[in-house]
Design a protein around this motif. Structure first.
Motif, mmCIF file in Angstrom:
data_model
loop_
_atom_site.group_PDB
_atom_site.id
_atom_site.type_symbol
_atom_site.label_atom_id
_atom_site.label_comp_id
_atom_site.label_asym_id
_atom_site.label_seq_id
_atom_site.Cartn_x
_atom_site.Cartn_y
_atom_site.Cartn_z
ATOM 1 N N GLN B 443 0.825 -1.204 0.000
ATOM 2 C CA GLN B 443 0.000 0.000 0.000
ATOM 3 C C GLN B 443 0.859 1.254 0.000
ATOM 4 O O GLN B 443 0.597 2.211 -0.722
ATOM 5 N N MET B 446 2.277 1.865 -3.372
ATOM 6 C CA MET B 446 1.271 2.418 -4.282
ATOM 7 C C MET B 446 1.049 3.897 -4.030
ATOM 8 O O MET B 446 0.925 4.696 -4.958
ATOM 9 N N GLN B 447 1.041 4.252 -2.762
ATOM 10 C CA GLN B 447 0.856 5.675 -2.455
ATOM 11 C C GLN B 447 2.006 6.499 -2.986
ATOM 12 O O GLN B 447 1.829 7.569 -3.571
ATOM 13 N N LEU B 449 3.956 5.733 -5.404
ATOM 14 C CA LEU B 449 3.862 5.746 -6.857
ATOM 15 C C LEU B 449 2.863 6.792 -7.318
ATOM 16 O O LEU B 449 3.114 7.569 -8.239
ATOM 17 N N GLY B 450 1.721 6.787 -6.638
ATOM 18 C CA GLY B 450 0.697 7.766 -6.989
ATOM 19 C C GLY B 450 1.220 9.186 -6.844
ATOM 20 O O GLY B 450 0.979 10.053 -7.681
ATOM 21 N N GLN B 451 1.966 9.388 -5.794
ATOM 22 C CA GLN B 451 2.525 10.725 -5.560
ATOM 23 C C GLN B 451 3.474 11.114 -6.686
ATOM 24 O O GLN B 451 3.451 12.251 -7.174
ATOM 25 N N LEU B 453 3.484 10.057 -9.751
ATOM 26 C CA LEU B 453 2.744 10.349 -10.977
ATOM 27 C C LEU B 453 2.080 11.705 -10.907
ATOM 28 O O LEU B 453 2.068 12.464 -11.883
ATOM 29 N N ARG B 454 1.534 12.000 -9.757
ATOM 30 C CA ARG B 454 0.888 13.302 -9.627
ATOM 31 C C ARG B 454 1.878 14.433 -9.787
ATOM 32 O O ARG B 454 1.578 15.469 -10.397
ATOM 33 N N PHE B 456 4.547 14.340 -11.557
ATOM 34 C CA PHE B 456 4.870 14.399 -12.977
ATOM 35 C C PHE B 456 3.841 15.239 -13.713
ATOM 36 O O PHE B 456 4.178 16.118 -14.514
ATOM 37 N N VAL B 457 2.590 14.982 -13.418
ATOM 38 C CA VAL B 457 1.526 15.737 -14.079
ATOM 39 C C VAL B 457 1.595 17.214 -13.709
ATOM 40 O O VAL B 457 1.438 18.092 -14.560
ATOM 41 N N ALA B 458 1.844 17.470 -12.443
ATOM 42 C CA ALA B 458 1.909 18.868 -12.011
ATOM 43 C C ALA B 458 3.032 19.597 -12.743
ATOM 44 O O ALA B 458 2.881 20.750 -13.163
#
Lengths: 243, 705
Positions: B443, B446-447, B449-451, B453-454, B456-458
């Motif tokens: 978990q 995953m968190q 990883l999510g961070q 990716l976010r 990267f988008v930002a």
């Protein structure tokens, strides 16, 4: 024009005035530089747009690989996040492709056309040079005959030589004049030629082809903001469900 | 070394009370023993509270004074040494406070104490397990310090400065404690630091013992009994859990280290023991695969492992893809089209160059740096973190094989050796560790990883905003900014079309710089004729004969090479455009068009189409200049010397006379004689008597020369 090979020992006679020579060299020099810069610009522009496309393609690959991971089936939050990312990347790629096509049409191809004039120019200059060589040579011959004693055969030869010389000299002068006329005009034409291209280039960064849709980077920026907002809320959900 | 106040007073009380209880009746004895129990109980309670006070004091001394003085050690080391001592202090302070509150409530005290322990059970476990698990590392560090005499002396000095010598005694001297740490300090000064550290571990083990003592001295039917009992069991559980946790951690740290061994080192490690271990495992695996032996299926673990693998693959792929993206970004930044110099002083070109330079040097560079720091680095760390669990999972599988074999043996034989027992425990420890911790680990990953990716988008969003802002700023200075996009595109297309026409004309102009035509020299005496033709017909109609024309029909002309004629019609009466009607000035007739070439009397800029007649429609641009001096066949020569013909085959020459050379050798091929035509007569003359003249006839028909 120091690349003209001339025989050692023969004094180089100035059969054309120095100012003419200088003018010619100056104009031609400018054009040679322009040619080099045009080539370089074309190459760099092409490579830059290729790199731009490669970048957005690799961004798309990021989201594609993420989508193909089995985690997406198990974890719905993850799936929604990755799908949103994928959509955004694909849109960015599409925009970049549009932009690059625009650039190809309005900048790279015109550059090629502009560059295609230069070979003809250099051939013309070579021909002028050759005419100049012939001119010099025949002039020398005439001088040589002039210096000999005035006997019959010599006179005949002198006459011949003069007859030979005249068309060559006229030819050279014609070529010279033509080039001196055309070269500056060609050089000046670059202004008319490049300005619209570059204006289109700037605009391509901002607005896509279709006038009704909003400008692409703005659209892109809005998309990103929407995404990050969605993920923040998703994250809150996972946080609360996880602990 | 434990810093505590010895408590002889308690002991004295205790011993003092004993004798008085010896005498008395059974009933009295019963009461007395009751009293005695109660006394013991109260003593035990007091002991609990007092030791707690001194323990807390020790903690604070260690944590604040000693730690603050050990400034020369690096922060990382201090963290290892003192671990989460601050948390422990907090928990124990609250606990002590609770204990001290119960002191006022006489009757219910033990009951409240029991409840307090139950309340604090989880916190104790939570806080102490971390410390105890870390303890080994701290010990190792202290040992390392001991080896450095300078450092060691410094540490001693500090400890002695903080704690007065007289109070440095051994640990708690109480008979109820199992561990007697009373040692004269003088001989074991070097162990003072480690002693301090171990006291924390020991404290948690003392609780159940203290509780046990209280319990012993409580009547079974007292209201507090069950609570106390529960509390005792609870604290025992706590200790068991801490122990297990510690084992797990040890196992994990043993196997999760990534060892970078060279090949030689690996080979050196092979000995009979390892070989036998590995072969046994392999045989077990093969037996399983063959179906001879049942495989332990642990669905729970398998699911966990599968998820872990997916997560791991996700991270690896993302890392690779991001690396590719960064590479492409770098390539993009390498090319700088805006650095070209077209010598254009202003306008959109300059603006574009400024914009592009801006974007590259600022916006994209910043993007790249942020990307590397905020996305790439965390991702790399994340990838590294995954290595440990990977190793553990692999090891677990190995240990599982061992475990299964041991189980088999157990079934068959009934007993196992010590080593085999150890193998069993190792497997169980590993398995329980993984099962307990993998879900949380997954978990967290995953968190993380999510961070990533976010972020990267930002970053992409920020870049897009920057580009937009700068480009729009640039656009306001453009001449056509008000025109909407499709109209602008049409405008650009038109302008490009026009300029491209212009370019084409330039190119043609340059290509028109052709060699002068190889005009044939005029026949003698024909200048006046040409002039007449020119004045009558105009310059555009004059043509020169390129090859001797022999006329066949009655209307055809026979013309020598070089003759100038004027064109009357470019086709004959039958419409054949290959036969032209021309005027020679004297005669009129037809000649083949292929043997005519346009003749220009005055130098002009007009195009010449070489030696080809008007047959062709497409323009032949001959880029290659034909040398002006060489004409394929030199036929027009001049007699250099006079020559008297001596036979009928020879012909006489006068000096300076132009003659037509027909052949440069005689019938036998002798190059010394040439066949010429002069004044209509043909004959041989010595070749050396001829002077060759170049072909270009005087351009200049110039009326002014």
């Amino acid at each position: 024009m120091s690349w003209i090979p001339f025989k050692i020992g023969q004094p180089k006679k100035q059969i054309i005035p120095k100012t003419v020579e200088r003018d010619f060299e100056r104009e031609y020099g400018k054009l040679q530089q322009l040619e080099e810069q045009t080539k370089r610009l074309q190459k760099d522009m092409k490579k830059s747009t290729d790199a731009d496309l490669a970048m957005s393609k690799s961004a798309v690959k990021i989201s594609l690989d993420l989508l193909s991971n089995p985690l997406c089936e198990q974890d719905p939050d993850f799936l929604s996040m990755v799908t949103a990312l994928d959509t955004a990347m694909k849109r960015m790629d599409a925009f970049n492709q549009e932009k690059v096509n625009q650039i190809q049409k309005t900048v790279i191809e015109p550059l090629k056309k502009f560059g295609s004039v230069f070979p003809s120019l250099s051939m013309a200059v070579k021909r002028r040079e050759q005419a100049l060589q012939d001119y010099r040579r025949l002039q020398a011959k005439v001088e040589k005959h002039k210096e000999k004693e005035k006997t019959g055969p010599v006179l005949a030869k002198l006459h011949q030589a003069r007859e030979e010389l005249r068309p060559v000299r006229d030819d050279f002068e014609a070529k010279n004049r033509q080039l001196l006329d055309e070269m500056p005009r060609f050089y000046g034409s670059r202004l008319d030629y490049f300005q619209p291209s570059f204006e289109a280039l700037i605009r391509a960064q901002v607005r896509p082809v279709c006038a009704t849709s909003p400008p692409a980077p703005w659209r892109q920026a809005r998309l990103w903001m929407h995404l990050t907002h969605r993920w923040r809320t998703t994250r809150k959900c996972t946080r609360s469900s996880g602990t | 070394m434990v810093l505590s106040f010895p408590e002889p007073a308690v002991m004295a009380d205790h011993r003092a009370e004993e004798p008085s209880s010896r005498s008395g009746s059974p009933d009295e004895e019963g009461r007395v023993s009751e009293d005695r129990s109660l006394l013991h109980q109260r003593l035990a309670v007091r002991e609990l509270i007092d030791t707690e006070i001194s323990y807390l004091h020790t903690l604070q001394l260690c944590a604040s004074d000693i730690r603050n003085h050990l400034q020369q050690l690096p922060q990382g080391d201090l963290d290892i040494l003192f671990s989460n001592i601050d948390d422990i202090i907090k928990v124990n302070s609250r606990f002590l406070h609770g204990l001290q509150e119960t002191a006022s409530k006489e009757e219910e005290q033990v009951y409240l104490i029991g409840n307090l322990f139950l309340e604090f059970q989880e916190e104790f476990e939570h806080v102490y397990k971390v410390y105890c698990a870390n303890y080994d590392q701290a010990l190792l560090l202290v040992d390392a310090y001991r080896k450095e005499p300078a450092l060691q002396r410094e540490i001693q000095r500090i400890i002695e400065a903080v704690v007065p010598h007289g109070l440095l005694t051994g640990a708690l001297e109480q008979e109820c404690l199992v561990v007697d740490l009373a040692r004269p300090l003088a001989h074991h000064k070097s162990q003072s630091m480690s002693r301090g550290l171990v006291s924390l571990c020991e404290r948690i083990t003392k609780y159940p013992l203290l509780l046990q003592k209280i319990l012993e001295n409580t009547l079974p039917d007292a209201g507090a009994y069950p609570v106390l009992q529960r509390a005792t069991f609870a604290l025992q559980d706590v200790n068991a859990n801490i122990n297990e946790y510690k084992i797990r951690k040890e196992v994990a740290s043993k196997y999760s280290k990534v060892e970078q061994l060279t090949l030689r080192e690996r080979l050196a490690r092979i000995n009979t023991h390892t070989l036998s271990k590995k072969t046994t495992r392999l045989s077990q695996l093969l037996k399983q695969e063959a179906g001879l032996v049942p495989k332990t299926e642990d669905k729970e673990f398998d699911d966990l492992e599968e998820r872990f693998q997916w997560v791991s693959v996700c991270v690896t792929e993302l890392k690779n893809d991001l690396a590719a993206y960064l590479d492409n970004l770098e390539v993009f930044l390498r090319f700088r089209p805006h650095e070209c110099n077209l010598d254009i002083p202003g306008g959109p070109v300059v603006q574009y160059c400024n914009l592009a330079r801006d974007l590259q040097l600022k916006a994209f560079l910043e993007f790249k740096q942020r990307l590397e720091a905020l996305v790439w680095q965390p991702l790399c760390s994340l990838a590294k973190v995954l290595v440990g669990p990977q190793n553990l999972i692999k090891k677990r599988l190995d240990k599982l094989l061992d475990f299964e074999r041991v189980e088999e043996k157990l079934l068959e034989v009934g007993s196992v050796t010590y080593e085999e027992e150890a193998a069993r425990h190792t497997y169980q420890a590993l398995n329980s560790l993984l099962v307990a911790e993998l879900p949380k680990f997954n978990q967290l990953v995953m968190q993380w990883l999510g961070q990533v990716l976010r972020t990267f988008v930002a970053l992409q969003r920020d870049l897009a905003e920057q580009v937009l802002q700068r480009a729009e700023g640039s656009m306001t200075q453009l001449p056509h900014q008000h025109i909407p996009e499709p109209d602008f595109r049409k405008l650009v297309e038109n302008s490009l079309g026009q300029t491209s026409k212009q370019l084409r004309s330039f190119r043609e102009n340059f290509e028109k710089v052709l060699p002068p035509p190889t005009t044939q020299p005029l026949l003698p005496g024909s200048e006046r004729q040409v002039q007449a033709l020119w004045s009558r017909y105009g310059p555009g109609k004059l043509y020169q004969v390129t090859n001797n024309i022999s006329g066949a029909g009655s209307l055809d002309l026979t013309l020598p090479r070089g003759q100038i004629v004027a064109l009357l019609q470019n086709k004959d009466t039958k419409g054949n455009s290959g036969r032209w009607l021309v005027d020679t000035g004297g005669h009129r007739g037809y000649v083949p068009a292929g043997k005519l070439q346009p003749y220009r009397v005055v130098p002009s800029e007009e195009e010449r189409r070489g030696q080809v007649g008007p047959h062709e429609d497409s323009r032949h641009l001959t880029p290659e200049p034909t040398p002006t001096c060489s004409v394929p066949t030199v036929t027009q020569v001049v007699a250099a010397y006079p020559f008297l013909a001596r036979s009928s085959q020879e012909v006489s020459l006068q000096a300076g006379q132009p003659v037509t050379l027909l052949e440069a050798q005689d019938k036998k091929g002798n190059p010394e004689w040439s066949l010429v035509e002069v004044n209509g007569q043909r004959g041989y003359v010595p070749s050396s008597f001829l002077a060759r003249a170049p072909s270009p006839a005087p351009w200049g028909w110039s009326l002014t020369s």
